[in-house]
Design a protein around this motif. Structure first.
Motif, PDB file in Angstrom:
ATOM      1  N   PHE A  34      27.831 -84.594  33.507  1.00 34.04           N
ATOM      2  CA  PHE A  34      29.255 -84.349  33.321  1.00 34.04           C
ATOM      3  C   PHE A  34      29.677 -84.792  31.923  1.00 34.04           C
ATOM      4  O   PHE A  34      30.351 -84.050  31.206  1.00 34.04           O
ATOM      5  N   LYS A  35      29.247 -85.994  31.527  1.00 33.92           N
ATOM      6  CA  LYS A  35      29.596 -86.505  30.200  1.00 33.92           C
ATOM      7  C   LYS A  35      28.951 -85.655  29.102  1.00 33.92           C
ATOM      8  O   LYS A  35      29.571 -85.403  28.065  1.00 33.92           O
ATOM      9  N   LYS A  36      27.742 -85.201  29.328  1.00 35.96           N
ATOM     10  CA  LYS A  36      27.047 -84.366  28.348  1.00 35.96           C
ATOM     11  C   LYS A  36      27.836 -83.082  28.081  1.00 35.96           C
ATOM     12  O   LYS A  36      27.923 -82.626  26.945  1.00 35.96           O
ATOM     13  N   HIS A  37      28.438 -82.521  29.112  1.00 39.37           N
ATOM     14  CA  HIS A  37      29.134 -81.241  28.981  1.00 39.37           C
ATOM     15  C   HIS A  37      30.613 -81.368  28.633  1.00 39.37           C
ATOM     16  O   HIS A  37      31.173 -80.449  28.037  1.00 39.37           O
ATOM     17  N   THR A  38      31.252 -82.481  28.993  1.00 38.09           N
ATOM     18  CA  THR A  38      32.691 -82.620  28.742  1.00 38.09           C
ATOM     19  C   THR A  38      33.014 -83.643  27.657  1.00 38.09           C
ATOM     20  O   THR A  38      34.117 -83.648  27.135  1.00 38.09           O
ATOM     21  N   GLY A  39      32.049 -84.533  27.383  1.00 42.99           N
ATOM     22  CA  GLY A  39      32.308 -85.598  26.417  1.00 42.99           C
ATOM     23  C   GLY A  39      32.959 -86.821  27.037  1.00 42.99           C
ATOM     24  O   GLY A  39      33.183 -87.822  26.363  1.00 42.99           O
ATOM     25  N   LEU A  40      33.275 -86.738  28.321  1.00 42.54           N
ATOM     26  CA  LEU A  40      33.896 -87.850  29.042  1.00 42.54           C
ATOM     27  C   LEU A  40      33.164 -88.057  30.355  1.00 42.54           C
ATOM     28  O   LEU A  40      32.649 -87.107  30.938  1.00 42.54           O
ATOM     29  N   ASN A  41      33.156 -89.308  30.832  1.00 47.88           N
ATOM     30  CA  ASN A  41      32.607 -89.514  32.164  1.00 47.88           C
ATOM     31  C   ASN A  41      33.665 -89.062  33.180  1.00 47.88           C
ATOM     32  O   ASN A  41      34.830 -88.858  32.819  1.00 47.88           O
ATOM     33  N   PRO A  42      33.302 -88.864  34.440  1.00 43.50           N
ATOM     34  CA  PRO A  42      34.261 -88.346  35.420  1.00 43.50           C
ATOM     35  C   PRO A  42      35.549 -89.170  35.528  1.00 43.50           C
ATOM     36  O   PRO A  42      36.634 -88.610  35.642  1.00 43.50           O
ATOM     37  N   THR A  43      35.452 -90.492  35.454  1.00 43.78           N
ATOM     38  CA  THR A  43      36.646 -91.339  35.541  1.00 43.78           C
ATOM     39  C   THR A  43      37.551 -91.132  34.336  1.00 43.78           C
ATOM     40  O   THR A  43      38.772 -90.991  34.483  1.00 43.78           O
ATOM     41  N   GLU A  44      36.973 -91.091  33.145  1.00 42.87           N
ATOM     42  CA  GLU A  44      37.766 -90.857  31.933  1.00 42.87           C
ATOM     43  C   GLU A  44      38.439 -89.486  31.988  1.00 42.87           C
ATOM     44  O   GLU A  44      39.610 -89.341  31.629  1.00 42.87           O
ATOM     45  N   TYR A  45      37.690 -88.497  32.446  1.00 41.26           N
ATOM     46  CA  TYR A  45      38.219 -87.138  32.546  1.00 41.26           C
ATOM     47  C   TYR A  45      39.401 -87.100  33.512  1.00 41.26           C
ATOM     48  O   TYR A  45      40.445 -86.524  33.222  1.00 41.26           O
ATOM     49  N   ARG A  46      39.237 -87.710  34.683  1.00 42.77           N
ATOM     50  CA  ARG A  46      40.290 -87.733  35.696  1.00 42.77           C
ATOM     51  C   ARG A  46      41.540 -88.416  35.149  1.00 42.77           C
ATOM     52  O   ARG A  46      42.651 -87.902  35.305  1.00 42.77           O
ATOM     53  N   LYS A  47      41.381 -89.551  34.459  1.00 49.25           N
ATOM     54  CA  LYS A  47      42.523 -90.256  33.891  1.00 49.25           C
ATOM     55  C   LYS A  47      43.227 -89.396  32.847  1.00 49.25           C
ATOM     56  O   LYS A  47      44.452 -89.366  32.775  1.00 49.25           O
ATOM     57  N   GLN A  48      42.461 -88.680  32.037  1.00 46.79           N
ATOM     58  CA  GLN A  48      43.036 -87.823  31.006  1.00 46.79           C
ATOM     59  C   GLN A  48      43.821 -86.672  31.640  1.00 46.79           C
ATOM     60  O   GLN A  48      44.928 -86.363  31.220  1.00 46.79           O
ATOM     61  N   ILE A  49      43.251 -86.059  32.654  1.00 41.24           N
ATOM     62  CA  ILE A  49      43.909 -84.930  33.323  1.00 41.24           C
ATOM     63  C   ILE A  49      45.158 -85.408  34.051  1.00 41.24           C
ATOM     64  O   ILE A  49      46.210 -84.777  33.961  1.00 41.24           O
ATOM     65  N   ILE A  50      45.076 -86.514  34.762  1.00 42.04           N
ATOM     66  CA  ILE A  50      46.244 -87.041  35.475  1.00 42.04           C
ATOM     67  C   ILE A  50      47.333 -87.400  34.479  1.00 42.04           C
ATOM     68  O   ILE A  50      48.494 -87.062  34.677  1.00 42.04           O
ATOM     69  N   GLY A  51      46.968 -88.037  33.382  1.00 43.74           N
ATOM     70  CA  GLY A  51      47.945 -88.396  32.361  1.00 43.74           C
ATOM     71  C   GLY A  51      48.612 -87.170  31.775  1.00 43.74           C
ATOM     72  O   GLY A  51      49.822 -87.135  31.560  1.00 43.74           O
ATOM     73  N   ARG A  52      47.848 -86.133  31.523  1.00 44.74           N
ATOM     74  CA  ARG A  52      48.389 -84.898  30.949  1.00 44.74           C
ATOM     75  C   ARG A  52      49.335 -84.239  31.954  1.00 44.74           C
ATOM     76  O   ARG A  52      50.407 -83.776  31.598  1.00 44.74           O
ATOM     77  N   THR A  53      48.928 -84.203  33.215  1.00 44.73           N
ATOM     78  CA  THR A  53      49.751 -83.573  34.242  1.00 44.73           C
ATOM     79  C   THR A  53      51.079 -84.292  34.391  1.00 44.73           C
ATOM     80  O   THR A  53      52.126 -83.665  34.439  1.00 44.73           O
ATOM     81  N   VAL A  54      51.050 -85.618  34.416  1.00 43.31           N
ATOM     82  CA  VAL A  54      52.278 -86.392  34.544  1.00 43.31           C
ATOM     83  C   VAL A  54      53.161 -86.163  33.326  1.00 43.31           C
ATOM     84  O   VAL A  54      54.359 -85.932  33.449  1.00 43.31           O
ATOM     85  N   LYS A  55      52.585 -86.158  32.131  1.00 43.22           N
ATOM     86  CA  LYS A  55      53.358 -85.940  30.916  1.00 43.22           C
ATOM     87  C   LYS A  55      53.996 -84.550  30.928  1.00 43.22           C
ATOM     88  O   LYS A  55      55.160 -84.397  30.580  1.00 43.22           O
ATOM     89  N   GLU A  56      53.251 -83.540  31.366  1.00 42.20           N
ATOM     90  CA  GLU A  56      53.799 -82.187  31.430  1.00 42.20           C
ATOM     91  C   GLU A  56      54.962 -82.127  32.414  1.00 42.20           C
ATOM     92  O   GLU A  56      55.953 -81.454  32.171  1.00 42.20           O
TER      93      GLU A  56
END
Length: 58
Positions: free
Chosen positions: A17-39
């Motif tokens: 997951f990190k190899k393909h996204t640049g983030l581990n699953p937890t980091e990715y989830r936090k980024q997506i949740i943060g973006r969704t809340v901000k939107e």
């Protein structure tokens, strides 16, 4: 999620997951949740008039 995608080894899934996204699953989830809340916060909410524009109110 890893099991749903057919990965039996969670560590291996996390590395892939990190190899393909640049983030581990937890980091990715936090980024997506943060973006969704901000939107949601930044998105203007329609007022009552806009919600019923073009439809008769009963």
């Amino acid at each position: 999620m890893a099991e749903h995608l057919g990965f039996s080894d969670l560590y291996y899934f996390s590395r892939q997951f990190k190899k393909h996204t640049g983030l581990n699953p937890t980091e990715y989830r936090k980024q997506i949740i943060g973006r969704t809340v901000k939107e949601m916060i930044d998105c203007p909410q329609p007022n009552e008039t806009e919600l019923h524009k073009g439809t008769p109110l009963s």
